[in-house]
Every structure is written in structure tokens, then in C-alpha cells.
Enzyme design. Sequence first.
Site, PDB file in Angstrom:
ATOM      1  N   HIS A  77       0.921  -1.341   0.039  1.00  0.00           N
ATOM      2  CA  HIS A  77      -0.194   0.059  -0.138  1.00  0.00           C
ATOM      3  C   HIS A  77       0.828   1.210  -0.012  1.00  0.00           C
ATOM      4  O   HIS A  77       2.029   1.317   0.662  1.00  0.00           O
ATOM      5  CB  HIS A  77      -0.827   0.017   1.207  1.00  0.00           C
ATOM      6  CG  HIS A  77      -0.343   0.134   2.499  1.00  0.00           C
ATOM      7  ND1 HIS A  77       0.251   1.035   3.219  1.00  0.00           N
ATOM      8  CD2 HIS A  77       0.106  -0.987   3.252  1.00  0.00           C
ATOM      9  CE1 HIS A  77       0.597   0.639   4.332  1.00  0.00           C
ATOM     10  NE2 HIS A  77       0.776  -0.599   4.319  1.00  0.00           N
ATOM     11  N   ASP A  78       0.323   2.477  -0.732  1.00  0.00           N
ATOM     12  CA  ASP A  78       1.061   3.574  -0.668  1.00  0.00           C
ATOM     13  C   ASP A  78       2.053   3.704  -1.351  1.00  0.00           C
ATOM     14  O   ASP A  78       2.914   4.609  -1.222  1.00  0.00           O
ATOM     15  CB  ASP A  78       0.971   4.162   0.756  1.00  0.00           C
ATOM     16  CG  ASP A  78      -0.196   4.187   1.392  1.00  0.00           C
ATOM     17  OD1 ASP A  78      -1.099   5.015   0.938  1.00  0.00           O
ATOM     18  OD2 ASP A  78      -0.559   3.613   2.291  1.00  0.00           O
TER      19      ASP A  78
ATOM     20  N   GLY B 197       4.763  -1.528   2.546  1.00  0.00           N
ATOM     21  CA  GLY B 197       4.253  -0.259   2.301  1.00  0.00           C
ATOM     22  C   GLY B 197       5.174   1.097   2.264  1.00  0.00           C
ATOM     23  O   GLY B 197       5.956   1.115   2.970  1.00  0.00           O
TER      24      GLY B 197
END
Length: 255
Positions: A119-120, A137
Site C-alpha cells: 500500500h501507498d 508499504g
Amino acid sequence: MIHTTAIVDPGARLAEDVEVGPFTVIGPDVEIGAGSRIGSHVVIKGPTVLGARTRIFQFASVGEDCQDKKYAGEPTRLVMGDDNVIREGATLHRGTAQDRGETTIGSRNLIMAYVHVGHDCLIGNDCVLANQVTLAGHVTLGDFVILGGLAAIHQFCHFGSYAMAGGGSIITKDTPAFVMINGNPAKPHGLNLTGLKRRGFSKEAILALSESYKLVYRQGLTVEQALAAIRGRFSLPETDAFVASIEVSSRGIVR
């Protein structure tokens, strides 16, 4: 163009010529650009935007909820540019509300089998992530990055443009642009000279980068002293990029 066994949500927006293979599932809030080919048994969950000429192979999972305990179902996104290739079994997760709310992948990237993009993450253009590379992440990759198979990057790390990691590298610090690293923990092993030559960098630029590398890694200077010396000696875009990739570091650079 869409196989009869595929399930495409009415809320998905696919260009007219997009191909979708057998048993693939495409959810709502998914946008897929022209000329894209989605293989069999692929799952794409939104909100996700895939650019033109995206190629996704079987069993990949794209745009799924992230593996973060803080995630509470917010409508975060995954956005990809054009001409990306996603190979078998890769997993690409959306962002979190605690960060930018978006996982961003540029254009012309090759993401090989069983790669995980957490994520991100922010990935530039023209990168190669070999089989089973794992990005935690909040990882940032520059342009023309090469990560060897089974390499893993710790969360919040920055990996500079034109840098390269050998297979199996465990990367817990930031990697400056143009540098080649390897090992567990990863250590610097000089400039990515082969990559620079292949990309057409001038002899002047390569020489200046070589001297800059020595100032950071071989002269016994602090990072601040080395960067000051580089600024005082060179004024090329390439050395400026090398310096900038170190200045952005929040975890410290590989040493």
C-alpha cells in the site's frame, strides 16, 4: 472481447477494445484503458485506474484492500500509467487513508511473477521488478530501477532512479540514485555502470558520478561533508540528482 465466464461489474469502465480472459473478476470503480489485455483468473478491485495497453497475466490480484491493520475500508486507490506488464500471481494493493490514499505506478514497468507491491507505494517509469520482489508499504522507487529476484524493501524506504539491487537483497535503508547494492543487509557495490552506459549517459556524467560516489562512500567523510564537496565540484544534472536522492533520505542511506 470479454469471455463469457468473466464477471465484469456494470460500474467498471473498460475501453471498447479491452480483452478479458476466462474466470476473471473485475469490480466496480475499475477503469481500464484502450488496448489492454487481462488474462484468465485475474481479480481487479476498485477504485483502480489502469492505463492504456496494460497487460495482466493469470492469477494476478490488482487493487485489493491493503494488508494494514489501520485500514478500515476507506475508498483508497491504485493508479497505473500506460504499457505496464503484470505477470502471474502478482499482488498490487491500494493505498491507505493514513498516507496519500493511493498506490501509484508509472508507465512501461515490468512487474514479474509473484511480485508484491504494498500500500501507498510510489513507483516511477521503466522499472523492472524481477520474480518475487516484495515492496512493503510506503516504498518509493525512482525511474529505471532494477530489483533482482527475491529482493525485499522495508517500508518507507526510497530507492533512487537508475539504481539496481541484486537478487535476494534485504534493503532496510534508502538507496541513492545510480548506485548498485546487494546482500543481507544490502551494501553498496559501486555505481550501476552497465545501466548508465545502456541508457546513454555521457562519459562526463559517468566520471562525475564515479567521483561523487567515492566522496560519499570511500573518503571517510560524513554524508553532509560529502554532499557539500559534490556541490562544490560538480554542477551536472546527474550529480544534482545523486545529491537530491541522498538529501531526501529519512532512514539513512545504505553504507
